[in-house]
Scaffold this active site. Structure first.
Site, mmCIF file in Angstrom:
data_model
loop_
_atom_site.group_PDB
_atom_site.id
_atom_site.type_symbol
_atom_site.label_atom_id
_atom_site.label_comp_id
_atom_site.label_asym_id
_atom_site.label_seq_id
_atom_site.Cartn_x
_atom_site.Cartn_y
_atom_site.Cartn_z
ATOM 1 N N GLU A 1 39.061 31.048 48.262
ATOM 2 C CA GLU A 1 38.148 30.876 47.123
ATOM 3 C C GLU A 1 38.201 29.458 46.553
ATOM 4 O OE1 GLU A 1 39.002 32.058 43.070
ATOM 5 O OE2 GLU A 1 40.682 33.282 43.760
ATOM 6 N N LYS B 1 48.021 39.160 37.352
ATOM 7 C CA LYS B 1 48.872 38.721 36.237
ATOM 8 C C LYS B 1 48.824 39.743 35.121
ATOM 9 C CE LYS B 1 48.461 33.757 36.816
ATOM 10 N NZ LYS B 1 47.171 33.318 37.378
HETATM 11 N N1 PSU Z 1 43.455 35.495 38.121
HETATM 12 C C1 PSU Z 1 44.384 34.600 38.471
HETATM 13 N N2 PSU Z 1 43.987 33.411 38.942
HETATM 14 C C2 PSU Z 1 42.664 33.090 39.069
HETATM 15 C C3 PSU Z 1 41.682 34.047 38.705
HETATM 16 C C4 PSU Z 1 42.125 35.231 38.243
HETATM 17 O O1 PSU Z 1 45.555 34.867 38.364
HETATM 18 O O2 PSU Z 1 42.326 31.976 39.488
HETATM 19 C C5 PSU Z 1 40.222 33.715 38.873
HETATM 20 C C6 PSU Z 1 39.721 34.253 40.217
HETATM 21 O O3 PSU Z 1 38.711 33.415 40.710
HETATM 22 C C7 PSU Z 1 39.157 35.599 39.808
HETATM 23 C C8 PSU Z 1 38.527 35.265 38.480
HETATM 24 O O4 PSU Z 1 38.221 36.116 40.711
HETATM 25 O O5 PSU Z 1 39.465 34.379 37.864
HETATM 26 C C9 PSU Z 1 38.289 36.485 37.625
HETATM 27 O O6 PSU Z 1 37.590 36.133 36.470
HETATM 28 P P1 PSU Z 1 37.053 37.288 35.490
HETATM 29 O O7 PSU Z 1 38.276 37.915 34.897
HETATM 30 O O8 PSU Z 1 36.217 36.561 34.474
HETATM 31 O O9 PSU Z 1 36.271 38.240 36.335
#
Ligand code: PSU
Ligand code: MN
Length: 305
Positions: A25, A160
């Site tokens: 990604e 996390k």
């Molecule tokens: N959680 C992490 N590191 C990240 C992300 C999430 O520990 O980099 C990033 C990833 O790209 C994930 C996105 O797909 O955040 C999720 O965002 P949201 O919670 O807004 O869907």
């Protein structure tokens, strides 16, 4: 093929020859780490994938094109622009593409574009999930919906505990997503190897991961598979240190009324600031670790087809 999709020549050749390819990604590059460490890490991850027998395909949106496979210059461009690039989830694709803009791919959009390109294994750090307090905010990452509908294996280090991990597992169960612990019965929590929550199944080898994913696809089941690979012991963080930082970050985000797509980047940035450089090094090492497992699994999968 999708008229907005560009597959890098090396990736296209590997796919045509049935060779293993691993998707990566780009939000982790633009939003997840500071420049130039983000670019160094992204290039090193690609190298690790090659050393483990697969071709890397970093996924991003550049100038309105869906890209499966970036050049080193494109990775540099992404890393340098950082958070100026829009974080792109499923709902962002139509307007970004129509306007010819750039987009940093989350787990959701990386799965989507990987699938369009014919790539079935994807390595990252952590996934989005059900946020704490979602019973009133309804803040649930689109990553979980994508796992429920797109047949890509996502190798991560768990999620996390900025999230409600218990509710995240409930949601994945409802969506029919197998949650596999790689060499563990417990869901890892990204910086730590343990979370207190069990996974659905423990599998111990890339061959076993490939066999399970192959069966899922051969049955025509929709949806992906989540593989949670614990951070190497040597880089794991102290649970109290990390949990205190997370609790403080969540309290600040509530005070400041942070919501929507800003929530996850805000929490991640605050946790990083509060824990200093230690968490960055752990983050980098767990991504390397996931890249190794994903490449070996992609190789096993290619051998089965
Ligand atoms: N959680 C992490 N590191 C990240 C992300 C999430 O520990 O980099 C990033 C990833 O790209 C994930 C996105 O797909 O955040 C999720 O965002 P949201 O919670 O807004 O869907
Ligand atoms: Mn959200």
């Amino acid at each position: 093929m999708n008229k907005y999709l560009d597959i890098a020549p090396e990736v296209a050749e590997a796919l045509a020859a049935g060779k293993p390819v691993v998707a990566l990604e780009s939000t982790i590059i633009s939003h997840g780490m500071p420049y130039p460490k983000n670019v160094e890490t992204a290039l090193e991850v690609e190298k690790i994938i090659r050393e483990n027998g697969a071709v890397p395909a970093t996924i991003a949106i550049i100038g309105g094109r869906l890209k499966a496979g970036l050049s080193a210059d494109e990775i540099e461009y992404f890393g340098k622009k950082g958070a100026e690039i829009a974080k792109a989830s499923r709902r962002d694709l139509p307007v970004l593409i129509a306007r010819g803009q750039d987009g940093a791919c989350t787990v959701t959009t990386t799965m989507m574009i990987a699938h369009m390109a014919g790539i079935s294994v994807f390595a990252t750090g952590g996934i989005g999930g059900v946020h704490r307090g979602a019973e009133t905010t309804m803040d649930i990452s689109a990553d979980l919906e994508e796992l429920g509908q797109t047949p890509v294996m996502v190798v991560c280090a768990g999620a996390k505990s900025i999230l409600d991990l218990g509710l995240t597992l409930e949601y994945l169960e409802t969506k029919g997503v197998p949650v596999i612990g790689y060499g563990t019965e417990e869901l890892p929590a990204f910086y730590t190897r343990k979370s207190g929550f069990g996974v659905d199944y423990r599998l111990d080898t890339p061959q076993e991961l490939a066999a399970a994913f192959h069966a899922q696809r051969a049955m025509g089941l929709k949806g992906g598979m989540l593989v949670a690979n614990p951070i190497p012991e040597a880089y794991a963080m102290d649970a109290d240190v990390i949990n205190n930082a997370i609790n403080q970050a969540i309290a600040e985000s509530r005070e400041q009324g942070i919501h929507g797509k800003a929530t996850t980047p805000f929490l991640l940035a605050r946790v990083k600031d509060l824990t200093g450089g230690d968490s960055l090094e752990s983050n980098i090492q767990l991504v390397y670790n996931n890249a190794r497992v994903a490449a070996k699994t992609a190789a096993e999968l290619a051998a089965m087809q």
